[in-house]
Design a protein around this motif. Structure first.
Motif, PDB file in Angstrom:
ATOM      1  N   VAL A 170       0.851  -1.181   0.000  1.00  0.00           N
ATOM      2  CA  VAL A 170       0.000   0.000   0.000  1.00  0.00           C
ATOM      3  C   VAL A 170       0.893   1.239   0.000  1.00  0.00           C
ATOM      4  CG1 VAL A 170      -0.148   0.134   2.529  1.00  0.00           C
ATOM      5  CG2 VAL A 170      -2.008   1.073   1.113  1.00  0.00           C
ATOM      6  N   GLN A 171       0.395   2.307  -0.547  1.00  0.00           N
ATOM      7  CA  GLN A 171       1.131   3.566  -0.512  1.00  0.00           C
ATOM      8  C   GLN A 171       0.959   4.244   0.836  1.00  0.00           C
ATOM      9  OE1 GLN A 171      -0.243   5.758  -4.019  1.00  0.00           O
ATOM     10  NE2 GLN A 171       1.679   5.248  -5.041  1.00  0.00           N
ATOM     11  N   ALA A 172       1.919   5.074   1.186  1.00  0.00           N
ATOM     12  CA  ALA A 172       1.846   5.806   2.449  1.00  0.00           C
ATOM     13  C   ALA A 172       0.540   6.590   2.522  1.00  0.00           C
ATOM     14  CB  ALA A 172       3.035   6.747   2.567  1.00  0.00           C
ATOM     15  N   GLY A 173      -0.068   6.537   3.692  1.00  0.00           N
ATOM     16  CA  GLY A 173      -1.358   7.174   3.889  1.00  0.00           C
ATOM     17  C   GLY A 173      -2.536   6.250   3.660  1.00  0.00           C
ATOM     18  N   GLY A 174      -2.268   5.084   3.100  1.00  0.00           N
ATOM     19  CA  GLY A 174      -3.328   4.132   2.816  1.00  0.00           C
ATOM     20  C   GLY A 174      -3.702   3.292   4.015  1.00  0.00           C
ATOM     21  N   SER A 175      -4.587   2.333   3.773  1.00  0.00           N
ATOM     22  CA  SER A 175      -5.114   1.480   4.842  1.00  0.00           C
ATOM     23  C   SER A 175      -5.061   0.010   4.443  1.00  0.00           C
ATOM     24  CB  SER A 175      -6.571   1.853   5.141  1.00  0.00           C
ATOM     25  OG  SER A 175      -6.681   3.190   5.571  1.00  0.00           O
ATOM     26  N   LEU A 176      -4.952  -0.830   5.444  1.00  0.00           N
ATOM     27  CA  LEU A 176      -5.052  -2.277   5.277  1.00  0.00           C
ATOM     28  C   LEU A 176      -5.779  -2.835   6.492  1.00  0.00           C
ATOM     29  CD1 LEU A 176      -1.501  -3.383   4.043  1.00  0.00           C
ATOM     30  CD2 LEU A 176      -3.621  -3.491   2.733  1.00  0.00           C
ATOM     31  N   VAL A 214       1.474   3.358  17.077  1.00  0.00           N
ATOM     32  CA  VAL A 214       0.268   3.094  16.277  1.00  0.00           C
ATOM     33  C   VAL A 214      -0.991   3.711  16.868  1.00  0.00           C
ATOM     34  CG1 VAL A 214       1.235   0.947  15.388  1.00  0.00           C
ATOM     35  CG2 VAL A 214      -0.325   0.882  17.363  1.00  0.00           C
ATOM     36  N   LYS A 215      -0.882   4.307  18.036  1.00  0.00           N
ATOM     37  CA  LYS A 215      -2.053   4.894  18.669  1.00  0.00           C
ATOM     38  C   LYS A 215      -2.691   5.946  17.770  1.00  0.00           C
ATOM     39  CE  LYS A 215      -0.947   4.143  23.537  1.00  0.00           C
ATOM     40  NZ  LYS A 215      -0.571   4.756  24.831  1.00  0.00           N
ATOM     41  N   GLY A 216      -4.011   5.842  17.626  1.00  0.00           N
ATOM     42  CA  GLY A 216      -4.739   6.773  16.781  1.00  0.00           C
ATOM     43  C   GLY A 216      -4.777   6.371  15.324  1.00  0.00           C
ATOM     44  N   ARG A 217      -3.994   5.372  14.940  1.00  0.00           N
ATOM     45  CA  ARG A 217      -3.971   4.928  13.536  1.00  0.00           C
ATOM     46  C   ARG A 217      -4.483   3.504  13.375  1.00  0.00           C
ATOM     47  NH1 ARG A 217       0.788   4.437  10.873  1.00  0.00           N
ATOM     48  NH2 ARG A 217       1.974   3.921  12.758  1.00  0.00           N
ATOM     49  N   PHE A 218      -4.178   2.639  14.332  1.00  0.00           N
ATOM     50  CA  PHE A 218      -4.559   1.225  14.255  1.00  0.00           C
ATOM     51  C   PHE A 218      -5.662   0.932  15.262  1.00  0.00           C
ATOM     52  CE2 PHE A 218      -0.207  -0.647  12.721  1.00  0.00           C
ATOM     53  CZ  PHE A 218      -0.171   0.297  11.705  1.00  0.00           C
ATOM     54  N   THR A 219      -6.529   0.003  14.892  1.00  0.00           N
ATOM     55  CA  THR A 219      -7.594  -0.431  15.788  1.00  0.00           C
ATOM     56  C   THR A 219      -7.673  -1.945  15.784  1.00  0.00           C
ATOM     57  OG1 THR A 219      -8.885   1.573  15.331  1.00  0.00           O
ATOM     58  CG2 THR A 219     -10.041  -0.282  16.356  1.00  0.00           C
ATOM     59  N   ILE A 220      -7.589  -2.530  16.971  1.00  0.00           N
ATOM     60  CA  ILE A 220      -7.715  -3.985  17.095  1.00  0.00           C
ATOM     61  C   ILE A 220      -9.126  -4.323  17.544  1.00  0.00           C
ATOM     62  CG2 ILE A 220      -6.900  -4.048  19.503  1.00  0.00           C
ATOM     63  CD1 ILE A 220      -5.476  -6.700  18.791  1.00  0.00           C
ATOM     64  N   ARG A 268      -7.202  -3.096  12.041  1.00  0.00           N
ATOM     65  CA  ARG A 268      -7.430  -2.090  11.026  1.00  0.00           C
ATOM     66  C   ARG A 268      -6.290  -1.081  11.116  1.00  0.00           C
ATOM     67  NH1 ARG A 268      -9.716  -1.152   6.105  1.00  0.00           N
ATOM     68  NH2 ARG A 268     -10.019   1.111   5.812  1.00  0.00           N
ATOM     69  N   MET A 269      -5.601  -0.897  10.002  1.00  0.00           N
ATOM     70  CA  MET A 269      -4.432  -0.019   9.977  1.00  0.00           C
ATOM     71  C   MET A 269      -4.698   1.134   9.018  1.00  0.00           C
ATOM     72  SD  MET A 269      -1.378  -2.854   9.988  1.00  0.00           S
ATOM     73  CE  MET A 269      -1.725  -3.415   8.316  1.00  0.00           C
ATOM     74  N   ASN A 270      -4.766   2.338   9.550  1.00  0.00           N
ATOM     75  CA  ASN A 270      -4.974   3.533   8.755  1.00  0.00           C
ATOM     76  C   ASN A 270      -3.738   4.418   8.780  1.00  0.00           C
ATOM     77  OD1 ASN A 270      -7.695   2.826   8.222  1.00  0.00           O
ATOM     78  ND2 ASN A 270      -8.386   3.817  10.116  1.00  0.00           N
ATOM     79  N   SER A 271      -3.680   5.343   7.858  1.00  0.00           N
ATOM     80  CA  SER A 271      -2.573   6.313   7.798  1.00  0.00           C
ATOM     81  C   SER A 271      -1.221   5.610   7.863  1.00  0.00           C
ATOM     82  CB  SER A 271      -2.706   7.332   8.936  1.00  0.00           C
ATOM     83  OG  SER A 271      -3.938   8.005   8.882  1.00  0.00           O
ATOM     84  N   LEU A 272      -1.080   4.599   7.057  1.00  0.00           N
ATOM     85  CA  LEU A 272       0.145   3.790   7.100  1.00  0.00           C
ATOM     86  C   LEU A 272       1.355   4.593   6.651  1.00  0.00           C
ATOM     87  CD1 LEU A 272      -1.383   0.459   5.851  1.00  0.00           C
ATOM     88  CD2 LEU A 272      -0.070   0.727   7.964  1.00  0.00           C
TER      89      LEU A 272
END
Length: 116
Positions: free
Chosen positions: A12-18, A63-69, A81-85
């Motif tokens: 994924v490109q920077a800023g993307g999500s997985l 990862v705080k604020g970007r990832f959610t388990i 869920r990984m955002n703002s990678l």
């Protein structure tokens, strides 16, 4: 011994999500905690996030604020869920489980690559 199978990694490109998913071979209610670690080339494996049976969560500062388990007890899955990678999130991500008697189990890992 539980089998843990990760899926959802990729490029994924920077800023993307997985969204990573970890499927357990038996009920995850048996585990006191489940979570995700990661290991980048040349670095030690590090904690990303964990979630307990009652739903309490703990995240690494990076990862705080970007990832959610989250966990789905009916499906026996734990998701990340990984955002703002960021490129520095590039690593192999491992699912793990902790059982009070049988100890810790690990999945085989899934590669996450973030390009700048």
């Amino acid at each position: 011994q539980v089998q843990l199978v990760e899926s959802g990694g990729g490029w994924v490109q920077a800023g993307g999500s997985l969204r990573l998913s970890c499927a357990a071979s038996r009920s995850i209610l048996a585990f006191s905690a489940m979570g995700w670690y990661r290991q980048a080339p040349g670095k030690q494996r590090e904690l990303v996030a964990i979630i307990t049976t009652v739903g309490s969560t703990n995240y690494a500062d990076f990862v705080k604020g970007r990832f959610t388990i989250s966990r789905d007890n009916a499906q026996n899955t734990v998701n990340l869920r990984m955002n703002s990678l960021k490129p520095e999130d590039t690593a192999v991500y491992y699912c793990y489980s902790r059982h009070v008697i049988s100890g810790t189990s690990w999945g085989q890992g899934t590669q996450v690559t973030v390009s700048s």
